[in-house]
Design a protein around this motif. Sequence first.
Motif, mmCIF file in Angstrom:
data_model
loop_
_atom_site.group_PDB
_atom_site.id
_atom_site.type_symbol
_atom_site.label_atom_id
_atom_site.label_comp_id
_atom_site.label_asym_id
_atom_site.label_seq_id
_atom_site.Cartn_x
_atom_site.Cartn_y
_atom_site.Cartn_z
ATOM 1 N N PRO A 19 13.008 1.133 -17.135
ATOM 2 C CA PRO A 19 12.165 0.346 -16.227
ATOM 3 C C PRO A 19 11.142 1.229 -15.529
ATOM 4 C CG PRO A 19 14.362 0.677 -15.299
ATOM 5 C CD PRO A 19 14.419 1.161 -16.711
ATOM 6 N N CYS A 20 10.012 0.616 -15.180
ATOM 7 C CA CYS A 20 8.965 1.346 -14.484
ATOM 8 C C CYS A 20 9.440 1.758 -13.095
ATOM 9 C CB CYS A 20 7.714 0.483 -14.356
ATOM 10 S SG CYS A 20 6.892 0.132 -15.907
ATOM 11 N N LYS A 21 9.082 2.955 -12.722
ATOM 12 C CA LYS A 21 9.380 3.436 -11.377
ATOM 13 C C LYS A 21 8.156 3.155 -10.512
ATOM 14 C CE LYS A 21 11.262 7.531 -9.058
ATOM 15 N NZ LYS A 21 11.657 8.958 -9.247
ATOM 16 N N VAL A 22 8.295 2.202 -9.597
ATOM 17 C CA VAL A 22 7.142 1.669 -8.862
ATOM 18 C C VAL A 22 7.251 2.005 -7.378
ATOM 19 C CG1 VAL A 22 5.837 -0.405 -8.255
ATOM 20 C CG2 VAL A 22 6.934 -0.230 -10.504
ATOM 21 N N ALA A 23 6.147 2.480 -6.804
ATOM 22 C CA ALA A 23 6.045 2.692 -5.363
ATOM 23 C C ALA A 23 5.000 1.748 -4.794
ATOM 24 C CB ALA A 23 5.660 4.139 -5.057
ATOM 25 N N VAL A 24 5.263 1.230 -3.610
ATOM 26 C CA VAL A 24 4.312 0.396 -2.887
ATOM 27 C C VAL A 24 3.910 1.139 -1.615
ATOM 28 C CG1 VAL A 24 3.908 -1.812 -1.734
ATOM 29 C CG2 VAL A 24 5.371 -1.717 -3.777
ATOM 30 N N VAL A 25 2.614 1.402 -1.473
ATOM 31 C CA VAL A 25 2.105 2.144 -0.315
ATOM 32 C C VAL A 25 1.218 1.212 0.493
ATOM 33 C CG1 VAL A 25 0.832 4.157 0.511
ATOM 34 C CG2 VAL A 25 2.156 4.291 -1.619
ATOM 35 N N LEU A 26 1.655 0.856 1.693
ATOM 36 C CA LEU A 26 0.894 -0.042 2.557
ATOM 37 C C LEU A 26 0.054 0.755 3.548
ATOM 38 C CD1 LEU A 26 3.483 -2.818 3.526
ATOM 39 C CD2 LEU A 26 1.868 -2.790 1.617
ATOM 40 N N ASN A 27 -1.158 0.299 3.748
ATOM 41 C CA ASN A 27 -1.990 0.830 4.825
ATOM 42 C C ASN A 27 -1.611 0.089 6.099
ATOM 43 O OD1 ASN A 27 -3.962 1.545 6.650
ATOM 44 N ND2 ASN A 27 -5.689 0.869 5.404
ATOM 45 N N GLY A 28 -0.917 0.769 6.998
ATOM 46 C CA GLY A 28 -0.451 0.131 8.219
ATOM 47 C C GLY A 28 -1.572 -0.339 9.124
ATOM 48 N N ASN A 29 -2.805 0.107 8.841
ATOM 49 C CA ASN A 29 -3.954 -0.309 9.642
ATOM 50 C C ASN A 29 -4.755 -1.426 8.988
ATOM 51 O OD1 ASN A 29 -3.456 1.824 11.577
ATOM 52 N ND2 ASN A 29 -4.313 3.241 10.074
ATOM 53 N N ASP A 72 5.807 5.962 -11.901
ATOM 54 C CA ASP A 72 4.987 5.460 -13.005
ATOM 55 C C ASP A 72 3.820 4.624 -12.510
ATOM 56 O OD1 ASP A 72 6.722 6.418 -15.197
ATOM 57 O OD2 ASP A 72 8.149 4.951 -14.395
ATOM 58 N N VAL A 73 4.049 3.874 -11.430
ATOM 59 C CA VAL A 73 3.045 2.956 -10.888
ATOM 60 C C VAL A 73 3.019 3.101 -9.368
ATOM 61 C CG1 VAL A 73 2.264 0.555 -10.716
ATOM 62 C CG2 VAL A 73 3.507 1.314 -12.754
ATOM 63 N N VAL A 74 1.809 3.077 -8.821
ATOM 64 C CA VAL A 74 1.644 3.044 -7.365
ATOM 65 C C VAL A 74 0.806 1.819 -7.023
ATOM 66 C CG1 VAL A 74 0.675 4.181 -5.340
ATOM 67 C CG2 VAL A 74 1.833 5.538 -7.091
ATOM 68 N N LEU A 75 1.396 0.924 -6.246
ATOM 69 C CA LEU A 75 0.691 -0.264 -5.764
ATOM 70 C C LEU A 75 0.202 0.007 -4.346
ATOM 71 C CD1 LEU A 75 2.737 -3.443 -6.785
ATOM 72 C CD2 LEU A 75 0.424 -2.839 -7.471
ATOM 73 N N CYS A 76 -1.095 -0.120 -4.124
ATOM 74 C CA CYS A 76 -1.681 0.113 -2.808
ATOM 75 C C CYS A 76 -1.816 -1.216 -2.073
ATOM 76 C CB CYS A 76 -3.054 0.767 -2.944
ATOM 77 S SG CYS A 76 -3.055 2.278 -3.920
ATOM 78 N N GLY A 77 -1.296 -1.286 -0.874
ATOM 79 C CA GLY A 77 -1.396 -2.493 -0.071
ATOM 80 C C GLY A 77 -2.489 -2.350 0.962
ATOM 81 N N GLY A 78 -3.655 -2.933 0.681
ATOM 82 C CA GLY A 78 -4.803 -2.819 1.568
ATOM 83 C C GLY A 78 -6.048 -3.259 0.825
ATOM 84 N N GLY A 79 -7.183 -2.689 1.196
ATOM 85 C CA GLY A 79 -8.442 -3.026 0.549
ATOM 86 C C GLY A 79 -8.928 -1.911 -0.351
ATOM 87 N N ASP A 80 -10.234 -1.933 -0.647
ATOM 88 C CA ASP A 80 -10.819 -0.948 -1.552
ATOM 89 C C ASP A 80 -10.684 0.468 -0.993
ATOM 90 O OD1 ASP A 80 -11.704 -3.090 -3.195
ATOM 91 O OD2 ASP A 80 -13.423 -3.365 -1.868
ATOM 92 N N GLY A 81 -10.849 0.611 0.318
ATOM 93 C CA GLY A 81 -10.723 1.933 0.929
ATOM 94 C C GLY A 81 -9.316 2.492 0.815
ATOM 95 N N THR A 82 -8.312 1.614 0.923
ATOM 96 C CA THR A 82 -6.920 2.050 0.781
ATOM 97 C C THR A 82 -6.666 2.552 -0.632
ATOM 98 O OG1 THR A 82 -6.188 0.445 2.437
ATOM 99 C CG2 THR A 82 -4.515 1.316 0.937
ATOM 100 N N LEU A 103 -3.182 -2.814 -6.961
ATOM 101 C CA LEU A 103 -3.620 -3.156 -5.614
ATOM 102 C C LEU A 103 -3.065 -4.509 -5.197
ATOM 103 C CD1 LEU A 103 -5.462 -2.230 -3.272
ATOM 104 C CD2 LEU A 103 -7.321 -3.475 -4.361
ATOM 105 N N LEU A 104 -2.453 -4.549 -4.005
ATOM 106 C CA LEU A 104 -2.036 -5.801 -3.393
ATOM 107 C C LEU A 104 -3.149 -6.249 -2.440
ATOM 108 C CD1 LEU A 104 1.679 -4.937 -2.518
ATOM 109 C CD2 LEU A 104 0.823 -6.174 -4.514
#
Length: 361
Positions: A19-29, A72-82, A103-104
């Motif tokens: 399975p893919c190893k996935v991280a979700v990184v949220l921009n708290g701002n 394997d995958v990084v999902l960014c939680g934010g906008g284009d700048g994030t 991108l979320l």
Amino acid sequence: MQLNSAKLAPTAPSASDAPCKVAVVLNGNARAVNERLVSDLRGLLQDETLYVSHSLDQSRFIARHLVNQNFDVVLCGGGDGTFTQVLSDISALRPRRLPAMGLLRLGTGNALANVLGSRAGLKGLAADLRSTRDPRRRSTLDLIGCEGRLSPFAGVGLDAMILEDYNKTRQGVLRKVFGNRINGPLGYGLAIASRSTWRLARNERPIVTIRNEGAPAYRLDLEGRRVGRPLQRGEVIYHGPVTIAATSTIPFYGFRCRLFPQADTLEGRFQLRVSSCGPAEIVPQLHKLFSGELRSDKIMDYAASAVSIHHESGTPFQIGGDLVGIRRSIQLKLEQVEAALGSDAELPAEERQVPSLRSVG
């Protein structure tokens, strides 16, 4: 949603059955990120690892952890700048392999979310997470490389000026009137109306020299057809005053504004848009500008793989929708990364060919 609005090409799925190893990184701002959202998102996660960043230092620390843990995958939680910040922080560490980036839709500027097929709302986040877990839902995404950062767009002039004015507007007296609503389209509108339009009318436009630094560059018409002879490496593409000089690999520039209408028709090139239009010409036709239909002898479009922009005294510069400061010389070149597609996107067929530059006459 068929991805006919972005330069995406399918990538071969991994041969591994793991399975893919996935991280979700949220921009708290980010505009949509709060305690409730974080709690709701935790309830949707299966094997994904969640990180929340509130500063540039935290973002860099998280990036090092992502590289060390070989996600394997990084999902960014934010906008284009994030997306730009997280990807650039990872890339700066020079990992053996960059993870696929997704991108979320949780930010103010969602140009990339539109391109990658990310959906809004809690149901959209759940669907995007399911999509990310599928290793077949991958594609190659063209980006602009500049100053160690990777972004879908970058430029000088009006776009950077608007960002500068937007930041001042959010911190000014209008925040007391509009509150948090000023973080988003309303804030941009107020910045343009109260600051940028007047600055554009009052100030002299910067004189820049734009030079081709890569493969032959071409002038384009509004339909993306080649006009005139190719410009070789080292040749001057443009010299003169600019209202905007910006590059992009995607048509959108946040809020579904189609400022780069030819960007999705170019193979091995990004779109360079140069304009010397004044406010008297732009303001009455903003709707055409934002829909990609504005025709003017003062708007010039080019296809290029690498360019330099030089200004004698320095001018504001933005990368990925974030103002990064005043620059005299800027180098921009085409780069590629693997992208994880959102749930609203259809993977391009393997046999689909990205259109090449078409020639007039």
